[in-house]
Design a protein around this motif. Structure first.
Motif, mmCIF file in Angstrom:
data_model
loop_
_atom_site.group_PDB
_atom_site.id
_atom_site.type_symbol
_atom_site.label_atom_id
_atom_site.label_comp_id
_atom_site.label_asym_id
_atom_site.label_seq_id
_atom_site.Cartn_x
_atom_site.Cartn_y
_atom_site.Cartn_z
ATOM 1 N N ASN A 1 0.850 -1.180 0.000
ATOM 2 C CA ASN A 1 0.000 0.000 0.000
ATOM 3 C C ASN A 1 0.887 1.232 0.000
ATOM 4 O OD1 ASN A 1 -1.879 1.970 0.282
ATOM 5 N ND2 ASN A 1 -2.746 1.231 2.202
ATOM 6 N N ARG B 1 -8.877 9.707 -4.288
ATOM 7 C CA ARG B 1 -10.165 9.725 -3.601
ATOM 8 C C ARG B 1 -10.085 10.381 -2.221
ATOM 9 N NH1 ARG B 1 -14.186 5.833 -5.003
ATOM 10 N NH2 ARG B 1 -14.811 6.407 -7.108
ATOM 11 N N ARG B 2 -9.012 10.056 -1.494
ATOM 12 C CA ARG B 2 -8.883 10.623 -0.141
ATOM 13 C C ARG B 2 -8.720 12.137 -0.195
ATOM 14 N NH1 ARG B 2 -6.745 5.649 1.455
ATOM 15 N NH2 ARG B 2 -4.790 6.034 0.363
ATOM 16 N N ASP C 1 -12.067 13.558 -0.915
ATOM 17 C CA ASP C 1 -12.929 13.478 0.265
ATOM 18 C C ASP C 1 -12.619 14.595 1.254
ATOM 19 O OD1 ASP C 1 -14.349 11.363 -0.690
ATOM 20 O OD2 ASP C 1 -13.290 9.833 0.468
ATOM 21 N N TYR D 1 -15.343 0.617 -4.732
ATOM 22 C CA TYR D 1 -14.274 0.084 -3.899
ATOM 23 C C TYR D 1 -12.955 0.827 -3.986
ATOM 24 C CZ TYR D 1 -13.683 -2.839 -8.157
ATOM 25 O OH TYR D 1 -13.553 -3.297 -9.438
ATOM 26 N N TYR D 2 -12.868 1.839 -4.843
ATOM 27 C CA TYR D 2 -11.615 2.598 -4.878
ATOM 28 C C TYR D 2 -11.495 3.509 -3.654
ATOM 29 C CZ TYR D 2 -10.998 0.997 -9.628
ATOM 30 O OH TYR D 2 -10.832 0.214 -10.729
ATOM 31 N N THR D 3 -10.289 3.522 -3.076
ATOM 32 C CA THR D 3 -10.114 4.260 -1.830
ATOM 33 C C THR D 3 -9.017 5.319 -1.881
ATOM 34 O OG1 THR D 3 -8.668 2.466 -1.128
ATOM 35 C CG2 THR D 3 -10.940 2.414 -0.331
ATOM 36 N N GLY D 4 -8.102 5.210 -2.832
ATOM 37 C CA GLY D 4 -6.992 6.168 -2.861
ATOM 38 C C GLY D 4 -6.787 6.710 -4.263
ATOM 39 N N TYR E 1 -7.572 -0.104 -4.177
ATOM 40 C CA TYR E 1 -8.735 -0.587 -3.445
ATOM 41 C C TYR E 1 -8.280 -1.249 -2.154
ATOM 42 C CZ TYR E 1 -7.165 -4.545 -6.276
ATOM 43 O OH TYR E 1 -6.395 -5.483 -6.902
ATOM 44 N N ASP E 2 -9.104 -1.148 -1.135
ATOM 45 C CA ASP E 2 -8.768 -1.766 0.145
ATOM 46 C C ASP E 2 -9.795 -2.821 0.501
ATOM 47 O OD1 ASP E 2 -6.451 -0.331 0.780
ATOM 48 O OD2 ASP E 2 -7.674 1.416 1.315
ATOM 49 N N ASN E 3 -9.344 -3.826 1.212
ATOM 50 C CA ASN E 3 -10.255 -4.784 1.832
ATOM 51 C C ASN E 3 -11.164 -5.540 0.873
ATOM 52 O OD1 ASN E 3 -9.239 -3.935 4.297
ATOM 53 N ND2 ASN E 3 -10.730 -2.248 4.380
ATOM 54 N N SER F 1 -4.471 -4.786 0.899
ATOM 55 C CA SER F 1 -4.640 -3.664 -0.005
ATOM 56 C C SER F 1 -4.090 -4.000 -1.385
ATOM 57 C CB SER F 1 -3.915 -2.443 0.567
ATOM 58 O OG SER F 1 -4.070 -1.355 -0.307
#
Length: 422
Positions: free
Chosen positions: A134, A167-168, A171, A263-266, A288-290, A301
């Motif tokens: 990650n 994404r972060r 956000d 599911y994308y997180t970053g 994507y995480d988890n 990750s």
RNA sequence: GAGCCUGUAGCUCAACGGCAGAGCGCCACACUGUGGAUGUGGAUGUUGUGGGUUCGAAACCCAUCAGGCUCCCCA
């Protein structure tokens, strides 16, 4: 033609010419993947519908999947994407696989939607994923794999670019504007649609979603701020890594890239052909995480992307980057002079094949002009003829089709002569 | 799933209520032991399919199938 059963809507028929393009893409995809040490793998083409119910969007599962009952009464579906299968397979052997895991795949997928330019119901997709690391540097590597492909098919940074966002970062910017976390999804789709809507109706749509006018102003400023990445450590590291990887010229920050998948997180990214004749992503992906947790694995990750063969195929053809089609894999034609010498030609063909050449022998003793025309249409390089005069002396006439020169040599020497021509 | 547009020779298209055509490609011959170039001649269609309107439909109407462009979604 009489009554023809049409191919199933949205499926693909690969005549040799299209097959050559598909294989060209496959070769380039393979070398880009392997250049970074990724391993080729694959999953079943048919999966249980439940596999997708967990994580794929509802749209994909309910409306876009080819689902049917098998003879045992189970609901199965032609795979619409690869990631859930990846998650399951990795989770099943999480303890024994070697991480970080780098896998790539190229195979068929099906989605039941309206066929249109760049979109069919049956398509091939290149998937590349790295699991177990990650970091922005890992994200950069995935982008570099994609760029390596773009470069290898001859696309310059002027012709194709990868647009990156995070994404972060978005956000936290949304938070700063006072947009509630539960509105993020709505705002994401809002951002996604901006390019496709008239400014006025886009703003009306925004207000409809409950965005205040001051938030809207802030949002517009945000989406126009192409220096925003400089505020974000992850993106700073990402771009530094891209620079080191030698692909920086192909990548640009764009706050308008959101991507629909939940599911994308970053990091998220999408590649586009810059002329914009096709407003569809060449490839797209992100971190994507988890993903594994839902299929019984330990939290892990990953970062990955996917590219369909349809859009890139159109682009390569439109830009003249598709390789010239070579109709015949054989570059040598041995003609058949007449019935008596038929098998002499067969013998010579066999001899040349033993010498490692791809050789076609004309399958019947028709007029020579016809056989030469055939060779020409099949873009073959060399035609070998054994007529009565040559046969008598154990010789053959070898004609170089590119310059029209012909030599008559002993049959034993034919292979060497041809090697010199090719 | 919704809206709009388009289906004519193998391909690209014309004819737009009155005899279905052109270019390219294809085939034959000039050239009966040699391709590309040139010339001459030739073949090709239930006008996507099925109904309807009309004296007459490729054209107008309806349905259907296929393709395209949007929306949706996304590789």
């Amino acid at each position: 033609m009489k009554k023809v059963i049409a191919p199933v809507k949205g499926t693909r028929e690969f005549y040799p010419e299209q097959m050559a393009l598909r294989n060209f893409i496959y070769e380039k995809v393979r070398s880009a993947s392997e250049a970074f040490g990724y391993q080729e793998w694959d999953a079943p083409f048919i999966e249980s519908i439940e596999l997708y119910a967990a994580k794929s969007g509802e749209e994909l599962v309910k409306k876009q999947s080819f689902t049917f009952q098998d003879r045992g009464g189970d609901l199965v579906t032609l795979r619409p994407e690869l990631t859930p299968s990846l998650a399951r397979m990795v989770a099943a052997r999480q303890g024994e696989l070697t991480f970080p895991l780098r896998w790539w795949s190229f195979g068929p997928f099906w989605r039941y939607e309206q066929p249109q330019k760049g979109r069919t119901r049956e398509f091939f997709q290149w998937n590349v994923d790295m699991l177990g690391v990650n970091s922005p540097e890992a994200d950069a590597e995935l982008i570099a794999v994609g760029v390596t492909f773009l470069r290898s098919v001859g696309l310059s940074p002027k012709q194709a670019l990868v647009y990156v966002n995070n994404r972060r970062l978005m956000d936290s910017e949304f938070d700063a504007l006072g947009i509630a976390p539960e509105k993020r999804l709505d705002v994401s789709t809002l951002v996604d649609r901006r390019a496709k809507m008239e400014p006025a109706s886009w703003e009306a749509y925004a207000l409809e979603l409950g965005i205040t006018s001051s938030q809207l102003e802030g949002l517009k400023a945000l989406l126009g701020n192409y220096d925003l990445w400089k505020k974000n450590d992850e993106l700073i590291r990402l771009f530094a890594a891209l620079e080191a990887l030698g692909v920086r010229e192909y990548v640009t920050f764009d706050p308008n890239i959101m991507r629909g998948l939940l599911y994308y997180t970053g990091t998220v990214f999408e590649a586009f052909e810059t002329s914009g004749s096709l407003r569809r992503a060449v490839f797209g992906g992100g971190r994507y995480d988890n993903l594994l947790a839902d299929v019984g694995g330990q939290s892990l990750s990953g970062v990955g992307f996917a590219m369909g063969d349809v859009v890139i195929g159109i682009i390569l053809q439109e830009l003249g980057l598709a390789p010239a089609f070579e109709p015949s894999p054989a570059q040598v034609l041995v003609t058949v002079f007449d019935e008596k010498l038929w098998l002499e030609s067969y013998k010579l063909g066999a001899k040349l094949r033993n010498a490692g050449l791809n050789v076609m022998v004309f399958p019947e003793p028709v007029k020579l002009p016809k056989q030469f025309k055939f060779a020409d249409k099949m873009k073959m390089k060399v035609v070998v003829t054994i007529g009565p005069e040559e046969a008598e002396k154990g010789m053959a006439a070898v004609k170089n089709l590119s310059n029209g020169e012909q030599v008559i040599v002993r049959c034993e020497a034919v292979a060497d002569i041809i090697q010199n021509i090719l």
